[in-house]
Scaffold this motif. Sequence first.
Motif, PDB file in Angstrom:
ATOM      1  N   GLY A   8       6.135   3.389   4.800  1.00  0.00           N
ATOM      2  CA  GLY A   8       5.583   2.171   5.366  1.00  0.00           C
ATOM      3  C   GLY A   8       5.025   1.188   4.357  1.00  0.00           C
ATOM      4  N   SER A  17      -0.368  -7.630   7.404  1.00  0.00           N
ATOM      5  CA  SER A  17      -0.670  -6.285   7.901  1.00  0.00           C
ATOM      6  C   SER A  17       0.451  -5.321   7.555  1.00  0.00           C
ATOM      7  N   ARG A  19       1.431  -0.891   8.377  1.00  0.00           N
ATOM      8  CA  ARG A  19       1.026   0.415   8.892  1.00  0.00           C
ATOM      9  C   ARG A  19       1.698   1.490   8.046  1.00  0.00           C
ATOM     10  N   SER A  21       2.480   5.471   7.356  1.00  0.00           N
ATOM     11  CA  SER A  21       2.639   6.708   8.111  1.00  0.00           C
ATOM     12  C   SER A  21       2.681   7.894   7.157  1.00  0.00           C
ATOM     13  N   PHE A  66      -9.152  -1.733   7.985  1.00  0.00           N
ATOM     14  CA  PHE A  66      -8.250  -0.577   8.019  1.00  0.00           C
ATOM     15  C   PHE A  66      -8.714   0.407   9.099  1.00  0.00           C
ATOM     16  N   THR A  67      -7.745   1.038   9.750  1.00  0.00           N
ATOM     17  CA  THR A  67      -8.045   2.044  10.771  1.00  0.00           C
ATOM     18  C   THR A  67      -7.158   3.261  10.543  1.00  0.00           C
ATOM     19  N   SER A  69      -5.700   6.878  12.082  1.00  0.00           N
ATOM     20  CA  SER A  69      -5.487   7.567  13.348  1.00  0.00           C
ATOM     21  C   SER A  69      -4.532   8.729  13.123  1.00  0.00           C
ATOM     22  N   TYR A  78      -1.730   8.001  10.467  1.00  0.00           N
ATOM     23  CA  TYR A  78      -1.425   6.597  10.216  1.00  0.00           C
ATOM     24  C   TYR A  78      -2.602   5.897   9.554  1.00  0.00           C
ATOM     25  N   ASN A  80      -3.563   1.938   9.597  1.00  0.00           N
ATOM     26  CA  ASN A  80      -3.270   0.584  10.016  1.00  0.00           C
ATOM     27  C   ASN A  80      -4.099  -0.369   9.156  1.00  0.00           C
ATOM     28  N   THR A  82      -4.976  -4.302   8.083  1.00  0.00           N
ATOM     29  CA  THR A  82      -4.907  -5.709   8.444  1.00  0.00           C
ATOM     30  C   THR A  82      -5.694  -6.536   7.428  1.00  0.00           C
TER      31      THR A  82
END
Length: 116
Positions: A8, A17, A19, A21, A66-67, A69, A78, A80, A82
């Motif tokens: 990714g 952005s 993401r 993986s 950033f997140t 998960s 992941y 994520n 932005t």
Amino acid sequence: QVQLVESGGGLVQPGGSLRLSCATSGISLSIYTMGWYRQAPGKQREFVAAISNNGRNVAESVKGRFTISRESAKNMVYLNMTSLEPEDTAVYYCNAKRRTLGLDYWGQGTQVTVSP
């Protein structure tokens, strides 16, 4: 055999952005702390974010942007990202830790470049 495979990464403009993986095999996400770290050229590897059964935490430098998960049924983790900034340019690594047993696994990394 434990494997962590990141994907990714790429080139993105500031403000964009991405993401990331991390495909995992050989471990159970429910008993490992899964994390993302990054290493910029000439700098030490640094913590970005982590997730476990106890919750999540992220570095101050990426908080709110950033997140992290996980999808345990798919063995996926992941990140994520932005509002990316040039300072986010680095190789991003997926990590799996089980501290009680001294286990620590790393992926090969994926390059993220933030540039106009």
